[in-house]
Structure formats: structure tokens, C-alpha cells
Design an enzyme around this catalytic site. Structure first.
Site, PDB file in Angstrom:
ATOM      1  N   HIS A   1      -7.997  -1.666   6.360  1.00 39.38           N
ATOM      2  CA  HIS A   1      -8.264  -2.997   6.910  1.00 39.38           C
ATOM      3  C   HIS A   1      -8.907  -3.857   5.831  1.00 39.38           C
ATOM      4  O   HIS A   1      -9.798  -3.400   5.111  1.00 39.38           O
ATOM      5  CB  HIS A   1      -9.201  -2.893   8.118  1.00 39.38           C
ATOM      6  CG  HIS A   1      -9.453  -4.213   8.766  1.00 39.38           C
ATOM      7  ND1 HIS A   1      -8.512  -4.863   9.537  1.00 39.38           N
ATOM      8  CD2 HIS A   1     -10.543  -5.026   8.738  1.00 39.38           C
ATOM      9  CE1 HIS A   1      -9.008  -6.013   9.962  1.00 39.38           C
ATOM     10  NE2 HIS A   1     -10.240  -6.132   9.490  1.00 39.38           N
TER      11      HIS A   1
ATOM     12  N   ASN B   1      -5.777   4.106   8.703  1.00 40.87           N
ATOM     13  CA  ASN B   1      -5.461   2.685   8.505  1.00 40.87           C
ATOM     14  C   ASN B   1      -6.322   2.122   7.379  1.00 40.87           C
ATOM     15  O   ASN B   1      -7.386   2.652   7.064  1.00 40.87           O
ATOM     16  CB  ASN B   1      -5.735   1.907   9.794  1.00 40.87           C
ATOM     17  CG  ASN B   1      -5.344   0.443   9.691  1.00 40.87           C
ATOM     18  OD1 ASN B   1      -4.241   0.119   9.244  1.00 40.87           O
ATOM     19  ND2 ASN B   1      -6.234  -0.459  10.089  1.00 40.87           N
TER      20      ASN B   1
ATOM     21  N   LEU C   1      -9.777  -1.560  18.490  1.00 40.71           N
ATOM     22  CA  LEU C   1      -9.101  -2.195  17.361  1.00 40.71           C
ATOM     23  C   LEU C   1     -10.014  -2.296  16.142  1.00 40.71           C
ATOM     24  O   LEU C   1     -11.136  -2.791  16.233  1.00 40.71           O
ATOM     25  CB  LEU C   1      -8.619  -3.598  17.758  1.00 40.71           C
ATOM     26  CG  LEU C   1      -7.878  -4.397  16.686  1.00 40.71           C
ATOM     27  CD1 LEU C   1      -6.561  -3.719  16.329  1.00 40.71           C
ATOM     28  CD2 LEU C   1      -7.642  -5.830  17.151  1.00 40.71           C
ATOM     29  N   ASP C   2      -9.498  -1.818  15.001  1.00 40.07           N
ATOM     30  CA  ASP C   2     -10.196  -1.903  13.717  1.00 40.07           C
ATOM     31  C   ASP C   2     -11.597  -1.293  13.768  1.00 40.07           C
ATOM     32  O   ASP C   2     -12.550  -1.813  13.184  1.00 40.07           O
ATOM     33  CB  ASP C   2     -10.253  -3.354  13.226  1.00 40.07           C
ATOM     34  CG  ASP C   2      -8.886  -3.894  12.883  1.00 40.07           C
ATOM     35  OD1 ASP C   2      -8.021  -3.093  12.488  1.00 40.07           O
ATOM     36  OD2 ASP C   2      -8.662  -5.106  13.023  1.00 40.07           O
TER      37      ASP C   2
ATOM     38  N   ASN D   1       0.831  -1.208   0.000  1.00 45.60           N
ATOM     39  CA  ASN D   1       0.000   0.000   0.000  1.00 45.60           C
ATOM     40  C   ASN D   1       0.864   1.256   0.000  1.00 45.60           C
ATOM     41  O   ASN D   1       0.491   2.273  -0.595  1.00 45.60           O
ATOM     42  CB  ASN D   1      -0.957  -0.013   1.193  1.00 45.60           C
ATOM     43  CG  ASN D   1      -2.226  -0.781   0.898  1.00 45.60           C
ATOM     44  OD1 ASN D   1      -2.936  -0.480  -0.051  1.00 45.60           O
ATOM     45  ND2 ASN D   1      -2.513  -1.805   1.699  1.00 45.60           N
TER      46      ASN D   1
END
Length: 215
Positions: free
Chosen positions: A109, A107, A144-145, A14
Site C-alpha cells: 500500500h 499486499n 481494508l488496508d 511491482n
């Protein structure tokens, strides 16, 4: 021009997509540095070859997670970035670190969050028998996420898919939407307001990209 720092742990595919968009004149950012927690990360060589400053902080050299995150934040802050981009950075970040970069930490995912947070997302999608899978660019929060979503891309789960084939299809979409999200934020066309991402009206139809094979 917005300044970004990219964090990686391995090859950084990425990161490569972001560099390619920058070099093609389609991503108006200054990639100030690429930082890895693993000395052997191949992405450091790629960034160096692209003329980007690189740093490595080996997490194994620190007494614990808090000590490493404090050192990492100090390293990042040397470059005074507008955005910190997690691109395959395989570390769970401490709440203090996340708070320090609140509203600036991004981020990607490999699932359509909130479905399948955590690891092994592609196999879990196959095990659940879902027909649509994908990826999500989101701001990082202490959970998280989770965190405000900037953009998502969906791909079909095909009969005969295994973990590798599904992962490859999702990865192609990751390379599309991460530069897209960073571009929107750099241009001020997407912004975080009261815990939600607000898009310019012209972008709303593009906030969920459907892979061509779904159309």
C-alpha cells in the site's frame, strides 16, 4: 522453494520488480502464475514473455463480487500457491476470499499504514502537510488496508512536491521492499504468529527502510 501467484490489474510494476529479482537469483520463489481481472492488463504480456503462466478473469463477466471472488479463488488454487501477492490488483476482496487465504495473502500500500488507507494517498499526504510518507507491505485482513505489517519504507515529502513527484518517489521504494518482504517470507525469516509478523533478529533493523535521501 515457495510457490507464489501474483494478481494484477494493469501494468504490474511491482510484479516486474518481483520477476527481476527472481531472474537475478535474489528471490527464491517459483512464480507459478500471474492473474488479472482486466483482459487489457499490460502485465499479462510481461509475464508471458517471462515464461510465466497467465490467466484472465474479467470481473465484468460475473454477476457480482462474490461470484467473481469464488471463480478467482478456484483459479488461484489450481496452482496451489504458498503466497498470493497483490500487485496493483484493483479489487476490494470479499471477507470469504480473504479468510480462504488468511496468512498467505500479501499486499503493498502506498502509505505508511495505518495512515492514509484507501485511495489518493499521495495527495492526501500533501494536503495534510506531512513531512514523511512511504509504503507498507502487509498481510491482508478483512479490514481494508489493515493487517500485520512486514516492512515499511519512508521517503521525505519535499517542498515543491506534487502528487506525481511524490508518487514516483514512493514507487521506487515499493519496488525495493516488496521483493524484500517476499524473500523474507520465502526463506522463513519472517513469519506470521498470533496476528503479528515476527522477524529473525538479524532483520529487525531492516524492517523500516529509510530512503537514502533521508539519511
Amino acid at each position: 522453494m515457495k510457490k507464489i501467484v501474483i494478481l494484477i490489474s494493469g501494468r504490474g510494476s511491482n510484479m516486474e520488480a518481483l520477476i527481476a529479482e527472481r531472474d537475478g537469483g535474489r528471490l527464491p520463489v517459483d512464480i507459478a502464475a500471474v492473474i488479472s481481472n482486466r483482459p487489457a492488463a499490460k502485465g499479462l504480456e510481461t509475464a508471458d514473455a517471462a515464461g510465466i503462466a497467465t490467466r484472465c478473469l474479467d470481473h465484468q463477466a460475473y454477476a457480482g463480487r462474490a461470484e467473481f471472488d469464488a471463480a478467482l479463488a478456484a483459479c488461484i488454487d489450481e496452482f496451489a500457491p504458498d503466497l498470493v501477492i497483490l500487485a496493483g490488483f484493483m479489487r476490494i476482496l470479499t471477507p470469504d476470499f480473504v479468510r480462504h487465504y488468511e496468512g498467505r495473502l500479501l499486499n503493498i500500500h502506498p502509505s505508511l499504514l495505518p495512515s492514509f488507507p484507501g485511495l489518493h494517498t499521495h495527495q492526501r499526504a500533501l494536503d495534510e502537510g506531512v513531512r514523511i510518507h512511504g509504503c507498507t507491505v502487509h498481510f491482508v485482513t478483512a479490514e481494508l488496508d489493515h493487517g500485520p505489517v512486514v516492512i515499511q519504507s519512508a521517503v521525505p515529502v519535499l517542498d515543491g512536491d506534487d502528487e506525481a513527484s511524490l508518487a514516483a518517489r514512493v514507487l521506487r521504494q515499493e519496488h525495493r521492499i516488496y521483493p524484500q518482504a517476499v524473500r523474507w517470507l520465502a526463506e522463513g525469516r519472517a513469519r506470521l504468529v498470533d496476528g503479528r509478523v515476527v522477524l529473525d533478529a538479524t532483520l529487525v533493523d531492516d524492517a523500516v527502510l529509510i530512503a537514502p535521501s533521508l539519511r
